[in-house]
Every structure is written in C-alpha cells, then in structure tokens.
Design a protein around this motif. Structure first.
Motif: not given
Length: 117
Positions: A97-114
């Motif tokens: 969750c933490r890693t996703y939020n940081v990279l999302l704020s940078e505009g990265r092309r990411i997804a999270l399954a948890m």
C-alpha cells in the motif's frame, strides 16, 4: 520548495486498511482488491488470474500485497504473470500500500493486487 498537485484520474491512493478490508477513494472494500488506473475492484485472490493478466501492456509493475507477511506468489500465478510480461513485486500488504501510494503520486503506470491483513 515547489508543490505539485497530483492528478490520479481514476486511480486512487489506498487511504487505509484493517482486518479484512481496504479503504480506497473513500470506499471500503472487504476482501482482496485490485486497484490501479481503472479504480478499485474486488479480486478473487491468487487463483483469480484474469484481471491481473488483463493489465499486460498497461502497467510497468504490479505490486502484490500478500497479507500480513511477505510470501512468495504461487508458482502458477508467477509463471503466468512472467509469460504476460508483467513484473510482479510481492510484499506484505501494508508495504505494498505504501509503495503503491508513493509511485502513484509520481504518476507511474502501476497497479496493486492485495490480500487483506
């Protein structure tokens, strides 16, 4: 210091989590979740590979929260993701969750399954 406003479009940061649930974009979702550019949706867990494989070509990395503790992905899931060209990074769900939020704020092309804690 310069501040930039972050635009998430449909992707929303993970605002919180607890026993059996996640809060994303003000919405509480119980059970496993996938979130990314299309917004949050329920997920059937490690056996539910279709929504993960549908991310091929859309993301640069998939963070996989494995619950309270870090765990290896099931071999079949790991193989399918590799064959689809999806880089998967397993970690505990809180770390994901933490890693996703940081990279999302940078505009990265990411997804999270948890998986919930």
């Amino acid at each position: 210091m310069r501040l930039n406003e972050v635009e998430y479009n449909h992707a929303q940061p993970v605002e919180g989590y607890g026993p059996g649930f996640f809060r994303i974009g003000g919405q509480v979702i119980e059970g496993p979740v996938i979130t990314g550019a299309e917004g949050p949706q329920r997920w059937g867990g490690f056996e539910d590979t279709a929504p993960l494989l549908a991310l091929a070509g859309e993301i640069d990395v998939l963070f996989v929260g494995t619950g309270t503790e870090i765990a290896h992905l099931p071999d079949d899931l790991d193989r399918q993701l590799q064959e689809a060209g999806i880089a998967a990074e397993p970690m505990s769900s809180p770390a994901a969750c933490r890693t996703y939020n940081v990279l999302l704020s940078e505009g990265r092309r990411i997804a999270l399954a948890m998986i919930p804690v």
